[in-house]
Enzyme design. Structure first.
Site, PDB file in Angstrom:
ATOM      1  CD  GLU A  86      -2.579   1.200   2.676  1.00  0.00           C
ATOM      2  OE1 GLU A  86      -3.487   2.052   2.827  1.00  0.00           O
ATOM      3  OE2 GLU A  86      -2.284   0.362   3.550  1.00  0.00           O
ATOM      4  CE  LYS A 114      -8.957   1.310   2.996  1.00  0.00           C
ATOM      5  NZ  LYS A 114      -8.076   1.704   4.104  1.00  0.00           N
ATOM      6  CB  CYS A 155      -5.810  -0.527   4.326  1.00  0.00           C
ATOM      7  SG  CYS A 155      -5.556  -0.103   6.065  1.00  0.00           S
TER       8      CYS A 155
END
Length: 548
Positions: free
Chosen positions: A281, A355, A405
């Protein structure tokens, strides 16, 4: 004395979510036995107030011991004073305790004091699973330490592809409640007016527990997916970049280039060089538009040289084509030798995943808390949310679906990627196929050398079991791993070490029952049990009035 027992049991219970303190094969048993202690005190409670206090003691120990690593992120990397960081962990734990306390209150409301029955264990399981689901849903949710994750190596894992994590939680709570009821009946049978009936129920309890175990083991015979295509070679990169250095402008370029040095290491199998390279990430810790075109050209050239597709994490900044407003997302880009670098600065310029489930305080700022985010110095803490249905990435006829995440903590949110759907890319709309490989990119360096890494790995394994899809993980400090469609860890890098993991990944197709129903299946069961409990409550009240 009960308070001390419950506090210790809660602390031990928290250790069952990562194979760091307790061996993996014991996690599920430790979870069930310690939860049974709490349920025994539920059965022994004589009022809603008492059951609430007992539950709080257990869960405050459980959550404080389970998410202590938040102290590291706030104190070590956020520069929050130790007393304030400790207070924040305690207050969050107290908030999370509300949900099991709600479950306890519902149980006590529906269950006559000193009159538990076989139905009682189903009510306990339903209320506990309901509390877990509510905790994962309200205020964007925080399902960390859901009891299902102690069971990825246990006999109850077979329920994951049927009812998902909350179904596994229901079954685990059911087993714990059966043990608690057996102990309660044994201790209290001599003092109860219906002693013969109560004694007779113990064999029934044992039989029901045996049926649960045997049926769970029997579900192993079901196959929910089958291989599709040939395996593909994937390289997972673990940079092990110190969190202090990651956002330090003086070290950003060196940190970035170290990832590509790892990507260029010789392949583990020269016959199968990586076709895909997945980076952690936000290896680019600033907006992609701030990176010089020459550097992007260098990255494109590296992908071309390796003849591989790069999945690269970066905050993405572009103008919204509808109104020209800025659009900022935590994104995963697909870069290869054919990428047009000039299009990297457009809203829909390159294949990208944004995301969608953002972290409160880390990626979006709840109303009224901007002062807190500024106090602990979280960089880039306000992103736009990605769409719920986004394009999957296609590489050599394999379809990859990304999550970033802690998105892989929310199982139901990964399910849309398994289905073909229409997506718009630029000016065209195409049918995007369903994913046969899932992958997660994370950065848990915020939490140091803590159990957060192992806890997150357990949750990723549960996602593989729910979807019958392999799950790949590329992280900064761990756990970087290849998880197969059964949830088994095929290969893993040591935590807190820089390196690459070359794996051959077999994609799968076919949908589990959970992939079709999501959480609806277990919620229907929970609601059904609660309606039965309400009916029994009303009937008992009516019967009492008739007797009078």
């Amino acid at each position: 004395m009960p308070w001390i027992i419950l506090l210790i049991a809660g602390i031990i219970h928290a250790q069952s979510f990562s194979a760091s303190v307790i061996p993996a094969y014991l996690l599920s048993y430790i979870e069930i036995f310690t939860l049974a202690i709490l349920f025994y005190y539920w059965l022994s409670s004589t009022s809603i107030k008492q059951v609430l206090m007992r539950t709080f003691v257990f869960t405050i120990g459980h959550f404080c011991a389970g998410i202590y690593w938040l102290f590291i992120s706030m104190n070590t990397y956020g520069n929050l004073a130790p007393p304030l960081a400790a207070a924040a962990v305690f207050l969050l734990s107290a908030y999370l305790s509300i949900y099991p306390m709600l479950a306890a209150a519902i149980f006590r409301f529906f269950t006559p004091i000193n009159r538990p029955s076989i139905f009682t264990v189903f009510l306990i399981a339903a209320t506990w699973a309901l509390g877990e689901w509510l905790r994962a849903t309200i205020f964007t949710g925080f399902p960390w330490l859901t009891i299902a994750y102690a069971h990825v190596d246990g006999f109850l894992a077979t329920w994951a592809p049927i009812l998902g994590a909350y179904g596994v939680a229901f079954m685990a709570a059911l087993c714990a409640a059966l043990l608690a009821l057996a102990l309660y009946q044994r201790k209290n049978s001599s003092t109860q007016s219906e002693a013969p009936l109560k004694k007779a129920s113990i064999p029934v309890i044992v039989a029901l527990l045996a049926i649960t175990i045997i049926s769970s083991i029997g579900l192993h015979q079901l196959n929910w997916s089958h291989p599709t295509g040939t395996p593909i070679s994937v390289r997972l990169v673990q940079g092990n970049i110190n969190q202090h250095d990651k956002f330090n402008p003086a070290n950003m370029l060196n940190s970035l280039m170290s990832h590509f040095e790892l990507a260029n290491l010789p392949p583990a199998d020269t016959q199968h060089p990586p076709k895909v390279v997945i980076f952690p990430e936000t290896i680019i810790p600033g907006y992609q538009s701030n990176l010089a075109p020459e550097l992007w050209e260098h990255i494109r050239h590296e992908a071309e040289k390796l003849n591989a597709d790069f999945f690269i994490g970066t905050p993405y900044l572009a103008k919204n084509p509808s109104d020209g407003s800025p659009y900022v997302a935590n994104s995963m880009l697909l870069i290869n030798g054919q990428t047009d670098i000039n299009r990297l600065y457009e809203q829909n310029g390159v294949p990208r995943y944004d995301k969608q489930h953002l972290v409160p305080f880390g990626e979006f700022i709840p109303y009224g808390f901007r002062w807190f985010v500024e106090a602990i110095g979280i960089p880039m803490g306000d992103f736009n949310r990605g769409e719920k249905r986004q394009q999957n990435f296609i590489v050599d006829n394999h379809v990859f679906a990304a999550n970033i995440c802690y998105e892989d903590v929310f199982g139901e949110e990964l399910l849309p990627a398994l289905y073909p759907h229409k997506v718009k890319f630029g000016d065209t709309e195409n049918l995007n196929p369903g994913a046969n490989i899932l992958f997660n990119v994370s950065n848990l360096a915020w939490f140091g050398d803590s159990s957060a890494l192992g806890q997150h790995l357990q949750m990723a394994r549960m996602r593989a079991q729910e979807t019958a899809r392999p799950m790949l993980r590329a992280t900064n400090t761990g756990a970087t791993a290849h998880i197969n469609a059964n949830g088994d860890v095929v290969a893993i890098l040591p935590y807190h070490s820089a390196g690459v993991l070359d794996v051959m990944v077999q994609g799968t197709e076919g949908l589990t029952l959970y992939s079709r129903l999501g959480n609806k299946g277990i919620l229907i069961i929970i609601v059904g049990i609660l309606l039965m409990a309400l009916r029994r409550k009303v009937f008992d009240k009516y019967l009492a009035l008739e007797v009078r």
